[in-house]
Write a protein that holds these residues in place. Sequence first.
Motif, PDB file in Angstrom:
ATOM      1  N   ALA A 162       0.498  -1.413   0.004  1.00 36.59           N
ATOM      2  CA  ALA A 162       0.068  -0.175  -0.043  1.00 36.59           C
ATOM      3  C   ALA A 162       1.863   1.420  -0.439  1.00 36.59           C
ATOM      4  N   GLY A 163       2.141   1.042   0.856  1.00 36.73           N
ATOM      5  CA  GLY A 163       2.770   2.424   0.598  1.00 36.73           C
ATOM      6  C   GLY A 163       3.962   2.338   0.917  1.00 36.73           C
ATOM      7  N   TYR A 164       5.429   2.811   0.042  1.00 35.67           N
ATOM      8  CA  TYR A 164       6.992   2.469   0.358  1.00 35.67           C
ATOM      9  C   TYR A 164       7.329   3.631   0.617  1.00 35.67           C
ATOM     10  N   LEU A 165       8.900   2.863   1.920  1.00 41.55           N
ATOM     11  CA  LEU A 165       9.061   3.960   3.068  1.00 41.55           C
ATOM     12  C   LEU A 165      10.320   4.559   2.064  1.00 41.55           C
ATOM     13  N   LEU A 166      11.493   4.880   2.072  1.00 43.73           N
ATOM     14  CA  LEU A 166      13.088   5.908   1.605  1.00 43.73           C
ATOM     15  C   LEU A 166      13.901   5.926   2.716  1.00 43.73           C
ATOM     16  N   LYS A 167      14.946   5.114   2.850  1.00 45.37           N
ATOM     17  CA  LYS A 167      15.759   4.304   3.568  1.00 45.37           C
ATOM     18  C   LYS A 167      16.241   5.545   4.543  1.00 45.37           C
ATOM     19  N   ASP A 168      16.033   6.754   3.523  1.00 45.31           N
ATOM     20  CA  ASP A 168      16.946   7.814   3.657  1.00 45.31           C
ATOM     21  C   ASP A 168      16.394   8.894   4.346  1.00 45.31           C
ATOM     22  N   SER A 169      15.162   8.423   4.661  1.00 46.78           N
ATOM     23  CA  SER A 169      14.106   9.417   5.325  1.00 46.78           C
ATOM     24  C   SER A 169      14.417   9.710   6.537  1.00 46.78           C
ATOM     25  N   SER A 170      14.123  11.043   6.521  1.00 49.99           N
ATOM     26  CA  SER A 170      14.268  11.379   8.481  1.00 49.99           C
ATOM     27  C   SER A 170      13.430   9.717   9.531  1.00 49.99           C
ATOM     28  N   PRO A 171      13.941  10.438  10.385  1.00 48.11           N
ATOM     29  CA  PRO A 171      12.962   9.421  11.357  1.00 48.11           C
ATOM     30  C   PRO A 171      11.785   9.724  11.565  1.00 48.11           C
ATOM     31  N   ALA A 172      11.482  11.462  11.755  1.00 40.42           N
ATOM     32  CA  ALA A 172       9.973  12.096  11.873  1.00 40.42           C
ATOM     33  C   ALA A 172       9.399  11.428  10.683  1.00 40.42           C
ATOM     34  N   ARG A 173      10.237  11.648   9.508  1.00 42.26           N
ATOM     35  CA  ARG A 173       9.415  11.365   8.290  1.00 42.26           C
ATOM     36  C   ARG A 173       8.677   9.683   8.564  1.00 42.26           C
ATOM     37  N   MET A 174       9.619   8.776   8.376  1.00 41.15           N
ATOM     38  CA  MET A 174       8.878   7.831   8.838  1.00 41.15           C
ATOM     39  C   MET A 174       7.591   7.665   9.520  1.00 41.15           C
ATOM     40  N   VAL A 175       7.794   8.152  10.953  1.00 41.63           N
ATOM     41  CA  VAL A 175       7.123   7.766  11.120  1.00 41.63           C
ATOM     42  C   VAL A 175       5.365   8.342  10.824  1.00 41.63           C
ATOM     43  N   GLU A 176       6.433  10.099   9.985  1.00 39.09           N
ATOM     44  CA  GLU A 176       4.542  10.166   9.567  1.00 39.09           C
ATOM     45  C   GLU A 176       4.111   9.204   8.879  1.00 39.09           C
ATOM     46  N   GLU A 177       5.408   8.787   8.426  1.00 35.17           N
ATOM     47  CA  GLU A 177       4.422   7.678   6.524  1.00 35.17           C
ATOM     48  C   GLU A 177       4.010   6.543   6.944  1.00 35.17           C
ATOM     49  N   ILE A 178       4.525   5.602   8.115  1.00 32.35           N
ATOM     50  CA  ILE A 178       3.673   4.889   9.420  1.00 32.35           C
ATOM     51  C   ILE A 178       2.058   5.080   9.701  1.00 32.35           C
ATOM     52  N   ARG A 179       2.495   5.712  10.265  1.00 31.27           N
ATOM     53  CA  ARG A 179       1.016   6.477  11.560  1.00 31.27           C
ATOM     54  C   ARG A 179      -0.222   6.653   9.701  1.00 31.27           C
ATOM     55  N   SER A 180       0.209   7.555   8.554  1.00 29.61           N
ATOM     56  CA  SER A 180      -0.454   8.023   7.050  1.00 29.61           C
ATOM     57  C   SER A 180      -0.549   6.994   7.055  1.00 29.61           C
ATOM     58  N   LEU A 181       0.217   5.174   6.469  1.00 31.79           N
ATOM     59  CA  LEU A 181      -0.362   4.457   5.896  1.00 31.79           C
ATOM     60  C   LEU A 181      -1.347   3.511   6.751  1.00 31.79           C
ATOM     61  N   ALA A 182      -1.177   3.715   7.954  1.00 35.12           N
ATOM     62  CA  ALA A 182      -2.081   2.565   9.039  1.00 35.12           C
ATOM     63  C   ALA A 182      -3.344   3.815   8.986  1.00 35.12           C
ATOM     64  N   SER A 183      -3.319   4.692   9.019  1.00 35.28           N
ATOM     65  CA  SER A 183      -4.598   4.854   8.614  1.00 35.28           C
ATOM     66  C   SER A 183      -5.409   5.466   7.517  1.00 35.28           C
ATOM     67  N   GLY A 184      -4.901   4.660   6.440  1.00 33.10           N
ATOM     68  CA  GLY A 184      -5.623   4.363   5.613  1.00 33.10           C
ATOM     69  C   GLY A 184      -5.352   5.337   3.967  1.00 33.10           C
ATOM     70  N   GLY A 185      -4.550   5.975   5.030  1.00 39.18           N
ATOM     71  CA  GLY A 185      -3.512   6.607   3.032  1.00 39.18           C
ATOM     72  C   GLY A 185      -1.919   6.000   2.749  1.00 39.18           C
ATOM     73  N   SER A 186      -1.783   6.408   1.122  1.00 39.17           N
ATOM     74  CA  SER A 186      -0.143   6.082   1.061  1.00 39.17           C
ATOM     75  C   SER A 186       0.203   7.098  -0.219  1.00 39.17           C
ATOM     76  N   PRO A 187       1.939   6.991   0.040  1.00 35.56           N
ATOM     77  CA  PRO A 187       2.814   7.775  -0.510  1.00 35.56           C
ATOM     78  C   PRO A 187       2.689   7.557  -2.378  1.00 35.56           C
ATOM     79  N   ILE A 188       3.306   8.917  -2.747  1.00 33.83           N
ATOM     80  CA  ILE A 188       3.163   8.165  -4.150  1.00 33.83           C
ATOM     81  C   ILE A 188       3.914   9.390  -5.022  1.00 33.83           C
ATOM     82  N   SER A 189       4.726   9.624  -5.925  1.00 33.27           N
ATOM     83  CA  SER A 189       5.905  10.048  -6.097  1.00 33.27           C
ATOM     84  C   SER A 189       5.089  10.001  -7.839  1.00 33.27           C
ATOM     85  N   PRO A 190       5.570  10.893  -8.644  1.00 37.39           N
ATOM     86  CA  PRO A 190       4.857  12.013  -9.451  1.00 37.39           C
ATOM     87  C   PRO A 190       5.050  10.880 -10.785  1.00 37.39           C
TER      88      PRO A 190
END
Lengths: 228, 654
Positions: free
Chosen positions: A110-138
């Motif tokens: 449902a999504g992907y996590l860039l390994k060089d993301s900052s810890p804050a960004r990682m938490v945000e991404e996991i949280r967003s995913l758990a709440s039903g959202g997904s990241p996307i690139s152009p």
Amino acid sequence: MPSTRTDPESQPIHVVIVEDDPGFRAALCQVVEAASDMRLAGTAGTRAEGLAMLQGPPVDVLLVDLGLPDGSGIDIIQAAALQWPSCSIMVSTNFGDETHVMRSIEAGAAGYLLKDSSPARMVEEIRSLASGGSPISPIIARQILARFRHDSADARAPAAAPASPLSAREKEVLDFITKGFTAHEIAGLMQVSHFTVRSFVRRIYSKLKVTSKAEAIYEARTLGLLDD
Amino acid sequence: MTYRPALANAVFVFSVALLIAVAIWYVEAGGNQPSKASMHLTQAEWQVTDAPGLSAPPPVMESKALPAAWRHVALPLALPPDTARQSGMNASPATGSNVRVTWIKLATPGPLIAAGPLAIYGVRIRTEGTIAVYANGQLVYRAQRQGPLWNSLFTPLWLVLDKRADDAPVSEILVRMEHAPPTRVALSSVWLGPAEALRGHYYLRQLLQREFPATLSAAFLTVGVFALFVWLKRRHDTDYLLFFNLAAVSFGGHLHYYVSLPITGGWFAWLTANALFWLIVVVHFFLCQLHGRALKGLTRAVTGITVLISVLTLPTVAILPVYPSPSVLVQVVYAIAVLMGAIVALVGGFCAWNRSREGWLVAAGVGICTLLGLSDWLQYANLIGPEGWFLGAYTNAVTFGTFGMLMYRRYVNAIGEVEQINASLAQRLQAREAELELSHQQLRKAELRQTISDERQRLMQDMHDGLGSSLISAIRSVEHGEISELKVSQILKGCLDDLKLTIDSMEPVEADLLLLLATLRFRLEPRLEGTGIALQWEVREVPTLPWLDPSSALHILRIVQESIANILHHTQASEIRVSTALAGAGVRVSIEDNGQGFDVEKTLGATAGRGLHNQRRRAQAIDSTVTWHSEARGTRFTLWLPLEREVQMPHPAQ
């Protein structure tokens, strides 16, 4: 689609990490454990361990690395999509390049996590995913648009496959993404919340999964691997 | 039409049966069994009288009026020349007269009872003067009033007796033949009987001796004319012209078998006699062409003799006598023709034996023609009886048959060849296609190799300029201990960004500049986070850039990346505005900041301006331009990209 959490405080996000690089795994564990609303439910370092963990109780977010020492993380994604249908699967990637991400999404991620993301960004991404959202690139957005455009243009599309074309708003979201707008900007332009924008992306991903499955079945039939 | 064997066989059988039925009906039309109802007269009496000149036969003449010098003879009879003088039986003036009259008296063995009219039928009467036939003393038939006709020798005697009032049975038939002393006169045996019973005999003779060869001759000429038209369309196929020539010469040479005109000598005689020689010459040349041997001696001899005889027998020259002159020389000339034909046939057949089946076929045809000609010659020389056949009439048919068979072979072979050529053409086409496919594959491989090589060079260059030099300076700094961990992390993050953009440049952007800029933003956004700088994204739709391949995409990414990096590192801007617009024949990408500006000219002149120079160099590589407009309140960087590039990349991305 996982249910949207209304009260993250009361129900923590259970996370499982499948990652062979001990350094990155440790960093991830740290990030998850540091977050008050997350619980680390387990870790695995190989494909075999990861598949074994799927026998246990389902979690909310499964973080999978594709390049495991004993095989591909794609297998774990596919198995998890079947065994833990409510789980949001997230693939961790170095570059977020089109090939890896598209394959993962088609397998059920449902999504992907860039390994060089900052810890804050990682938490945000996991949280967003758990709440039903997904990241996307152009580039991924463009790929998906092209994929569905190709399908609808293709008159030979199998009748058995319920080709779910994108809704107008889903298409609009993808169009904005390809032009470089962020989820927040798109939310403003479309007058919705940015959570809604990210949940549109989740829906688009699930349609891609369905389409790719239908395509696989269609191809398997034409190749004679499956009975009609 | 589809081929149905049963139907085809039925059509074939029907056609053949039709022809056979017609032939039977024609021959039987006159009735059959003539021998039972009619009399075959084979005994006769003859005598020769002199006459002062050619005279019309008297209307009434009985044998009793003639001298009683009758001599018995059996029919058919052929009298030696000038028998009268040799025998001396008659009281003739011997020297004064140039005309002899030969009388032949046929006695009927008994009365003939017949319902219908009676007819007299004989194979041939041969003389050059007037022929008259008397029945019971009454003149019933006259022929050759102006001398012999061209076709006299080939025309059977056929006369139907009118029913007379007295109705007396025919008891005596008297034949009167005028001729010059040296002529050999001849008479075949004669049939007397009901016309109905004898007509079959007459028709068959007429058919086989005259009509059938005439038909074939006309058919030959018709096919020859057809061949002529083929040749007119295909001038290089001289075989067709030859065929027409053969048909024409043959037709001319055989006209005397059918034409019932009086023989008056002259051009027609010359033509019809010499055509035989010409025919032999033409066939000889054709044979040489078939078996491929020059045969110079024979060719010279055959041509020489033919030219000589043709010239000497010219009516204006008239050194050699022309048929039907009674001169013995005519027979010699015809003998030469027969001999020439035989030699041509033998030599041709020998030469073509193992070389050319067609040559052999033609030689065999010539051989048959020679034999037929020989039979004619024997007839003329009175060496066979006057009831024989003039088979020479069929040489035309044999020539037609031979060359028709040749044409048939060529036609069938040509069809076969065309079919074979078509098959081999399809085969060759297939082979050619395979070859083409192979060379195409090789070309693709070469192209792929070139693309890979180009791509490698591009990436090497990029790694060398960006990633490589960044990492080396970071390593050097770390080794000298003059750099903080945070700084190292920043450098490495920068390297990772470089790497990501390199990877992005290889993604398919489909000539979409906005997608490329979007990707750049997506990559750089995390770096802007926490810097407090707001990014205003104000892009407008712009036309696609068809020349946007991975290489130029990377140039654009690096130019814009450098520009944003400059803002982050060297200005205290709080806002960056990225916009796109159509500008003339190109697209303008503007990056504006609100930080403190810089002296563009000065910076470009200093070592610090290396980044700006890199941007300019990259822009030039893609036929684009970069400009800076800087003042105290901010800087506007502009990248202008053309819509069309004149010189495309040598290997555009597939």
